[in-house]
Structure formats: C-alpha cells, structure tokens
Design a protein around this motif. Structure first.
Motif, PDB file in Angstrom:
ATOM      1  N   HIS A   7      38.122  41.790  43.620  1.00 50.24           N
ATOM      2  CA  HIS A   7      39.677  42.042  43.959  1.00 50.24           C
ATOM      3  C   HIS A   7      40.183  42.696  42.756  1.00 50.24           C
ATOM      4  O   HIS A   7      39.855  42.451  41.878  1.00 50.24           O
ATOM      5  CB  HIS A   7      40.045  40.745  44.347  1.00 50.24           C
ATOM      6  CG  HIS A   7      39.715  40.019  45.732  1.00 50.24           C
ATOM      7  ND1 HIS A   7      39.963  40.445  47.068  1.00 50.24           N
ATOM      8  CD2 HIS A   7      38.614  39.189  45.798  1.00 50.24           C
ATOM      9  CE1 HIS A   7      39.526  39.980  47.995  1.00 50.24           C
ATOM     10  NE2 HIS A   7      38.519  39.018  47.367  1.00 50.24           N
ATOM     11  N   ASP A  12      44.843  40.483  45.333  1.00 53.75           N
ATOM     12  CA  ASP A  12      45.226  39.671  44.376  1.00 53.75           C
ATOM     13  C   ASP A  12      44.367  39.491  43.151  1.00 53.75           C
ATOM     14  O   ASP A  12      44.228  38.372  42.664  1.00 53.75           O
ATOM     15  CB  ASP A  12      45.546  38.308  45.318  1.00 53.75           C
ATOM     16  CG  ASP A  12      44.186  37.740  45.928  1.00 53.75           C
ATOM     17  OD1 ASP A  12      43.234  38.534  45.938  1.00 53.75           O
ATOM     18  OD2 ASP A  12      44.174  36.869  46.795  1.00 53.75           O
ATOM     19  N   HIS A  37      41.928  42.474  49.983  1.00 53.15           N
ATOM     20  CA  HIS A  37      42.226  41.545  50.835  1.00 53.15           C
ATOM     21  C   HIS A  37      43.097  42.535  51.875  1.00 53.15           C
ATOM     22  O   HIS A  37      44.154  43.011  51.418  1.00 53.15           O
ATOM     23  CB  HIS A  37      42.971  40.399  50.856  1.00 53.15           C
ATOM     24  CG  HIS A  37      42.523  39.333  50.039  1.00 53.15           C
ATOM     25  ND1 HIS A  37      41.537  38.418  50.398  1.00 53.15           N
ATOM     26  CD2 HIS A  37      42.570  38.808  48.637  1.00 53.15           C
ATOM     27  CE1 HIS A  37      41.064  37.566  49.719  1.00 53.15           C
ATOM     28  NE2 HIS A  37      41.621  37.569  48.741  1.00 53.15           N
ATOM     29  N   HIS A 248      38.389  37.690  40.776  1.00 55.19           N
ATOM     30  CA  HIS A 248      39.762  37.909  40.868  1.00 55.19           C
ATOM     31  C   HIS A 248      40.521  38.049  39.609  1.00 55.19           C
ATOM     32  O   HIS A 248      41.866  38.054  39.364  1.00 55.19           O
ATOM     33  CB  HIS A 248      40.477  36.618  41.406  1.00 55.19           C
ATOM     34  CG  HIS A 248      40.474  36.753  43.038  1.00 55.19           C
ATOM     35  ND1 HIS A 248      39.279  36.301  43.479  1.00 55.19           N
ATOM     36  CD2 HIS A 248      41.295  37.013  44.053  1.00 55.19           C
ATOM     37  CE1 HIS A 248      39.510  36.351  45.087  1.00 55.19           C
ATOM     38  NE2 HIS A 248      40.856  36.809  45.265  1.00 55.19           N
TER      39      HIS A 248
HETATM   40 ZN    ZN Z   1      41.855  36.842  47.179  1.00 55.38          ZN
END
Ligand code: ZN
Ligand code: AMP
Ligand code: FE
Ligand code: FE
Length: 285
Positions: A7, A12, A37, A248
């Motif tokens: 990501h 995020d 996402h 992330h």
């Molecule tokens: Zn996420």
C-alpha cells in the motif's frame, strides 16, 4: 524475492508510490505490485518509477467486498487502470469511504476522543482516508498506546466506533476486475473467519465459478499450517498462487517490504505464472 501486496499514500500506506518502488529496489526485490485499497491513483507514479529504477512493477488493486462476518478483500493484478467503467465503480467505493470517515469521527468524539476530520486528512496526506489514519491520530493524541489498540477498542468490526460502509458483493468485485482485464485473487484467506477448511474450500469453488483466478497463499499473517492449506487448495482447484507482505510503512508494526513477518519469502515464479494466465485470459475475451 518479490512482494505482490503493498500500500502507498494513495490509500493507507506511509510511502508515496515512487518511494515504495525505490525502497523495493534498495531491498533487491525482483518485482513489486502496488495494491492500494479501492484506488488505482498511485499506479501511474509507481509504473513510471519502476521503469526508471529498472524494477518490474505490476499494476494492482485491493478491492473490499461485502462479507458481513469479517473481512474479504479481492486483489486484482494487471488491471487496466484507465478503464472508464472500472474507475466509475471505484468511485462508488471511494464515495462510501468518504461518507464513513466523518461518522467514525463523530462516534469517537462521543466516546471522549477529541479528534477532527482535518487532523485525519492531514495524516492521510494526499490519498484516500482510511481507518489506519484515524488510528494514527488517536495514537498521536494519546487516546491509545498503539495503532492495534485503536482498532481493538474502537475501529474494528463490531467495536465502539465502527461504521459499516457500502461494498460490492464478492462476485461483483471479481467481475469488475476481470472486466478491466485484471486477474482476481482472494487476499489473505485467513481473514474470512471460515470455521474449517471444508467451508473455505466450498467458498473458493463458488468464487472460482464467478471468475476468481487465484489465492494469496504467502502472507505476513499466515501461520505455516495456513500457508500449507491455501497452497493445497490452490493446487486442487488449479488456482494461481500469489504472495505479499501487505506493507503499509510504519503504520503496521513488524511488517517489512518483501520479507513481511516471520521471513516471508515469495518466489518470482509466481509473477511468471500471473503473466502466463493474463495472456490466456486475454485470449478468451
Ligand atoms: Zn490498508
Ligand atoms: P479501511 O480501508 O478504512 O476499511 O481500513 C482497512 C485497513 O485497516 C486494513 O488494510 C488494515 O490495514 C487495517 N485494519 C482493518 N482491521 C484491522 C484490525 N482488526 N487490526 C488492525 N488493523 C486493521
Ligand atoms: Fe487486505
Ligand atoms: Fe492490503
């Protein structure tokens, strides 16, 4: 080593798409997929950065689907991120997310956590706002001691400040990815909350009849016995296998790009299989 689940700031993650690519290059990865996402906003930057750095970047996405009990995500590889119909469908999901965030914050304020949408937006920098950003603000303002505590006490499904949002049905998520030329893959099957392997098996068979082409076998949060089970299911149903860290940035502690948790190791051969399947899928349409 490759990483097919990451990501960026478009959703995020903490690194911009270009920074993510350069981090992957530094770590010596042979291929990287960006799977934000419900958005493809980061893909143009990621693909260009990959070209410049000499790193193979796969365009991807992670679409949230409706699964009342827990979490169901469908990864899509090699989606055409300029496809007008696909972008429209993503807008529906993005609008749902944008409507949900103020409601979560309202609930949190009612629970004594004095945070604002502006603070959360600032944390998200440029991209889509999601619950990890809210968790981060709760952490910075001292309402929780960790991001995980923010999820457990407030943000996870069923917790005090949880708010539902619109999602497509799993088969709709699969068909929109297929229609955009992508390869739909069931993400982290361990989050489905299946009671036993027979239940997961039946679900996978059902999704395959709706166009599912793969299953994420290698994943940071899969225990060794889970990895073996998913590998077995993939083999039995002739599904592609994929794998990735779900990196992330520092938002999620202990997950490294490429190596994930517990020395995740995803072989490059999976990318070769995806490419082969992509050619075949194109040939059918
Ligand atoms: Zn996420
Ligand atoms: P959202 O897109 O706002 O629904 O947030 C989804 C992201 O929140 C996921 O990608 C995870 O990073 C994180 N997340 C969701 N559920 C949990 C949980 N129970 N614990 C920790 N992180 C979670
Ligand atoms: Fe996910
Ligand atoms: Fe993810």
């Amino acid at each position: 080593m490759i990483d097919l689940h990451t990501h960026s700031t478009a959703s995020d993650g903490q690194l911009s798409p270009a920074a993510l690519v350069s981090c992957a290059k530094k770590k010596g990865l042979e291929a990287l997929a960006l799977t934000d996402h419900d958005t493809v906003e980061g893909l143009v930057e990621a693909m260009a950065a990959g070209e410049q750095a000499g790193l193979e970047v796969l365009p991807g996405i992670e679409v949230s689907a409706d699964w009342p009990e827990s979490t169901l995500h469908i990864l899509g590889y090699y989606v055409d991120y300029t496809d007008g119909r696909f972008l429209e469908q993503l807008t529906v999901l993005q609008d749902a997310r944008n409507r949900r965030n103020p409601e979560i914050i309202k609930k949190l304020r009612g629970l004594g956590c004095d945070i604002t949408l502006e603070e959360v937006r600032a944390e998200a920098i440029t991209g889509q706002v999601g619950r990890p950003h809210i968790a981060q603000v709760l952490l910075q303002k001292g309402f929780v001691k960790s991001s995980q505590e923010a999820f457990d006490r407030f943000l996870k499904k069923g917790a005090a400040a949880y708010v539902e949002k619109f999602r497509f049905q799993p088969r709709e998520a699969i068909s929109m990815i297929r229609a955009a030329g992508g390869i739909p893959v069931l993400a982290h099957p361990n989050t489905l909350g299946c009671r036993n392997s027979a239940q997961l098996d039946a679900f996978v068979v059902d999704m395959k009849s709706s166009g599912l082409m793969g299953i994420e076998v290698f994943y940071s949060e899969h225990a060794p016995h889970e990895t073996r089970l998913y590998q077995d299911i993939a083999r039995r149903h002739r599904l592609l296998m994929t794998g990735g860290s779900d990196f992330h940035g520092a938002y999620i502690k202990g997950i490294e790009l490429g190596t994930g948790k517990n020395n995740l190791a995803v072989p490059y051969s999976l990318v070769a299989d995806l490419k082969q399947a992509r050619l075949q899928a194109d040939g059918r349409s």
